[in-house]
Design a protein around this motif. Structure first.
Motif, short mmCIF file in Angstrom:
data_model
loop_
_atom_site.label_atom_id
_atom_site.label_comp_id
_atom_site.label_asym_id
_atom_site.label_seq_id
_atom_site.Cartn_x
_atom_site.Cartn_y
_atom_site.Cartn_z
N HIS A 93 0.81 -1.22 0.00
CA HIS A 93 0.00 0.00 0.00
C HIS A 93 0.85 1.27 0.00
O HIS A 93 0.46 2.29 0.57
CB HIS A 93 -1.02 0.00 1.15
CG HIS A 93 -2.01 -1.11 1.02
ND1 HIS A 93 -3.04 -1.08 0.10
CD2 HIS A 93 -2.10 -2.30 1.65
CE1 HIS A 93 -3.73 -2.20 0.19
NE2 HIS A 93 -3.19 -2.95 1.11
N PRO A 129 1.91 4.33 -1.89
CA PRO A 129 1.43 5.09 -3.05
C PRO A 129 2.50 5.30 -4.12
O PRO A 129 2.18 5.38 -5.30
CB PRO A 129 0.98 6.43 -2.45
CG PRO A 129 0.70 6.13 -1.02
CD PRO A 129 1.66 5.04 -0.63
N ARG A 152 -7.30 1.09 3.33
CA ARG A 152 -7.60 2.44 3.84
C ARG A 152 -7.47 3.49 2.74
O ARG A 152 -8.21 4.46 2.72
CB ARG A 152 -6.65 2.79 4.97
CG ARG A 152 -6.96 2.07 6.25
CD ARG A 152 -6.11 2.59 7.40
NE ARG A 152 -6.43 1.86 8.61
CZ ARG A 152 -5.57 1.12 9.27
NH1 ARG A 152 -4.32 1.03 8.85
NH2 ARG A 152 -5.94 0.49 10.35
N ASP A 153 -6.49 3.30 1.87
CA ASP A 153 -6.22 4.27 0.80
C ASP A 153 -7.27 4.13 -0.29
O ASP A 153 -7.38 3.10 -0.95
CB ASP A 153 -4.82 4.04 0.23
CG ASP A 153 -4.36 5.13 -0.71
OD1 ASP A 153 -5.21 5.74 -1.39
OD2 ASP A 153 -3.14 5.35 -0.79
N HIS A 183 -5.37 4.31 -4.08
CA HIS A 183 -4.31 3.39 -4.47
C HIS A 183 -4.64 1.98 -3.98
O HIS A 183 -4.12 1.54 -2.96
CB HIS A 183 -2.96 3.84 -3.90
CG HIS A 183 -2.62 5.25 -4.25
ND1 HIS A 183 -2.82 6.30 -3.39
CD2 HIS A 183 -2.12 5.78 -5.39
CE1 HIS A 183 -2.44 7.42 -3.97
NE2 HIS A 183 -2.02 7.13 -5.19
N ASN A 184 -5.50 1.28 -4.72
CA ASN A 184 -5.89 -0.07 -4.34
C ASN A 184 -6.34 -0.85 -5.58
O ASN A 184 -6.51 -0.28 -6.66
CB ASN A 184 -7.00 -0.03 -3.27
CG ASN A 184 -8.24 0.64 -3.76
OD1 ASN A 184 -8.93 0.12 -4.64
ND2 ASN A 184 -8.54 1.83 -3.24
#
Length: 120
Positions: A56, A58, A98-99, A102-103
């Motif tokens: 995770h 970025p 959470r992001d 960016h997933n």
């Protein structure tokens, strides 16, 4: 194909939206009832190796997206996702990260809507 959106699994979807969980691992601390997933396509999620490499971060997202699309190319899981999406007017690809930018759900949405390059 109707509308494809991304949403965290912890957030409710608008009424009439078909929810597809696209995480390989079930979200920690979320019951099946609370997740509200109509379908769980764990095989469409990124491999354990790719998830661990990405972490995770970025700054690694563009490379992650490229590697993930390569994993999806010709994948039966992607074909199953496309078929499920084609049957519904509104779809939320739900994920637990959470992001929100960016997933894997973002990559999948882009692939499904033609913004993601490769992955057929």
């Amino acid at each position: 194909m109707g509308t494809v959106s991304v949403r965290r699994v912890y957030e409710p979807s608008p009424a009439g939206t078909y929810r597809i969980l696209v995480d390989r691992v079930w979200p920690r601390g979320v019951s099946k009832e609370k997740a509200g997933a109509d379908l769980w396509l764990k095989e469409v999620g990124p491999s354990a190796e790719l998830r661990k490499w990405f972490g995770h971060d970025p700054e690694r997202f563009d490379e992650f997206a490229s590697r993930y699309r390569a994993e999806l190319d010709g994948s039966g899981a992607l074909a199953e996702l496309k078929a499920a999406v084609s049957e519904h007017e509104k779809v939320d690809l739900v994920y637990s990260a959470r992001d929100e930018e960016h997933n894997q759900a973002v990559v999948l949405r882009d692939v499904l809507t033609g913004r993601g390059g490769r992955a057929r």
